[in-house]
Scaffold this active site. Structure first.
Site, PDB file in Angstrom:
ATOM      1  N   GLU A 138     -15.184  60.815   6.016  1.00 17.49           N
ATOM      2  CA  GLU A 138     -15.768  61.748   5.040  1.00 17.49           C
ATOM      3  C   GLU A 138     -14.729  62.205   4.025  1.00 17.49           C
ATOM      4  O   GLU A 138     -13.727  62.823   4.407  1.00 17.49           O
ATOM      5  CB  GLU A 138     -16.340  62.971   5.756  1.00 17.49           C
ATOM      6  CG  GLU A 138     -16.946  63.988   4.807  1.00 17.49           C
ATOM      7  CD  GLU A 138     -17.463  65.238   5.512  1.00 17.49           C
ATOM      8  OE1 GLU A 138     -18.241  65.973   4.886  1.00 17.49           O
ATOM      9  OE2 GLU A 138     -17.070  65.472   6.672  1.00 17.49           O
ATOM     10  N   ASP A 173     -21.295  63.751   1.986  1.00 18.86           N
ATOM     11  CA  ASP A 173     -21.587  65.176   1.898  1.00 18.86           C
ATOM     12  C   ASP A 173     -21.774  65.541   0.431  1.00 18.86           C
ATOM     13  O   ASP A 173     -20.817  65.511  -0.348  1.00 18.86           O
ATOM     14  CB  ASP A 173     -20.451  65.980   2.525  1.00 18.86           C
ATOM     15  CG  ASP A 173     -20.774  67.453   2.662  1.00 18.86           C
ATOM     16  OD1 ASP A 173     -21.407  68.019   1.752  1.00 18.86           O
ATOM     17  OD2 ASP A 173     -20.393  68.064   3.682  1.00 18.86           O
ATOM     18  N   GLN A 199     -24.994  64.884   4.315  1.00 13.86           N
ATOM     19  CA  GLN A 199     -24.965  66.327   4.524  1.00 13.86           C
ATOM     20  C   GLN A 199     -25.134  67.042   3.183  1.00 13.86           C
ATOM     21  O   GLN A 199     -24.968  66.430   2.127  1.00 13.86           O
ATOM     22  CB  GLN A 199     -23.642  66.759   5.171  1.00 13.86           C
ATOM     23  CG  GLN A 199     -23.458  66.205   6.584  1.00 13.86           C
ATOM     24  CD  GLN A 199     -22.117  66.581   7.181  1.00 13.86           C
ATOM     25  OE1 GLN A 199     -21.106  66.691   6.483  1.00 13.86           O
ATOM     26  NE2 GLN A 199     -22.088  66.766   8.485  1.00 13.86           N
ATOM     27  N   GLU A 235     -25.224  71.422   6.470  1.00  9.98           N
ATOM     28  CA  GLU A 235     -23.881  71.913   6.788  1.00  9.98           C
ATOM     29  C   GLU A 235     -23.481  72.947   5.745  1.00  9.98           C
ATOM     30  O   GLU A 235     -22.671  72.697   4.867  1.00  9.98           O
ATOM     31  CB  GLU A 235     -22.872  70.760   6.816  1.00  9.98           C
ATOM     32  CG  GLU A 235     -21.537  71.192   7.419  1.00  9.98           C
ATOM     33  CD  GLU A 235     -20.457  70.124   7.315  1.00  9.98           C
ATOM     34  OE1 GLU A 235     -19.640  70.035   8.229  1.00  9.98           O
ATOM     35  OE2 GLU A 235     -20.432  69.398   6.301  1.00  9.98           O
TER      36      GLU A 235
END
Length: 251
Positions: A138, A173, A199, A235
């Site tokens: 990530e 993300d 996310q 998240e």
């Protein structure tokens, strides 16, 4: 759309098994976490079986947090510690049936750090494949994590293509991508084949996805049109109680 509750941020005031139960009661269809290692895996597994929720993923250990570490796998000279953290994550993930492990790179830069990260990712992927577990990497933004080895999707995709492991994927993300690169919807389209999990949180405050500079109704519709049907990871950091922050789900 289906959503996964990231219990690293949501219901942080509850023990992890109780947070899993709260996520079920709130209408989430999956859960994920950060570092569950202080909780016996049997307790987490019992809560997952009770609720019927899958655990989508967890992170490898950050290392010496008080000493400023945030992952180990790109740190030259720390290979033994990095692989111990990978083994720990694999053991825990296997015990609770988690689908993914996010291998955290840590604060490092340069060619040696890249070689170290690739070697440790190779170890992780080879170890995980027998368990049917996907390894995720990530990119983190340089406002929250200055100096973190991995910061853009392009850098992550280059590493994924270099290693060529079938179970190495990108954790996309939206919060981090918007802060570092922008153009989130087009990057989702471009990288979809390499994405293992998505996310989201508002930008720039990392709150619930009902405000800020990203319009999530459009992004969620885009993701759905692309054919991505796995639960999306919530998240974000609630400003009050988690339950009070969930209006976005019904809207």
């Amino acid at each position: 759309m289906r959503f996964s509750a990231n219990l690293g941020f949501l219901w942080k005031d509850r023990p992890l098994p109780d947070a899993i139960r709260a996520a079920k009661a709130a209408g989430f269809t999956a859960v994920e976490c950060h570092w569950p290692y202080d909780v016996p895996a049997a307790q987490v597994l019992a809560a997952l079986e009770e609720t019927g929720l899958p655990m989508l993923g967890l992170n490898t250990s950050r290392g010496d947090v008080e000493g400023g570490e945030n992952g180990l796998s790109a740190l030259p000279g720390r290979e033994e510690d990095a692989r111990a953290a990978i083994d720990e994550a694999l053991s825990y993930a296997s015990a609770i049936g988690a689908a993914n492990i996010h291998v955290m790179a840590g604060f490092a830069q340069g060619e040696e750090a890249e070689r170290t990260f690739l070697a440790n990712l190779d170890y992780a992927c080879r170890s995980a494949i027998a368990h049917g577990i996907t390894i995720l990497i990530e990119p983190l933004n340089h406002y929250d994590a200055p100096g973190y080895f991995l910061s853009t999707t392009e850098q992550a995709l280059r590493l994924i293509e270099t290693l060529g492991a079938p179970n190495l994927k990108l954790m996309f993300d939206c919060y981090h991508v918007q802060l570092m690169e922008g153009d989130v919807s087009n990057r989702l389209k471009k990288h979809l084949a390499h994405i293992g999990h998505i996310q989201f949180a508002s930008v720039p405050d990392r709150g619930a996805p009902d405000h800020g500079e990203l319009f999530y109704p459009y992004l969620f519709a885009t993701i759905e049109k692309l054919g991505y049907d796995a639960p999306l990871g919530a998240e974000y950091k609630p400003t009050g109680s988690t339950d009070e922050s969930l209006g976005w789900m019904t809207r």
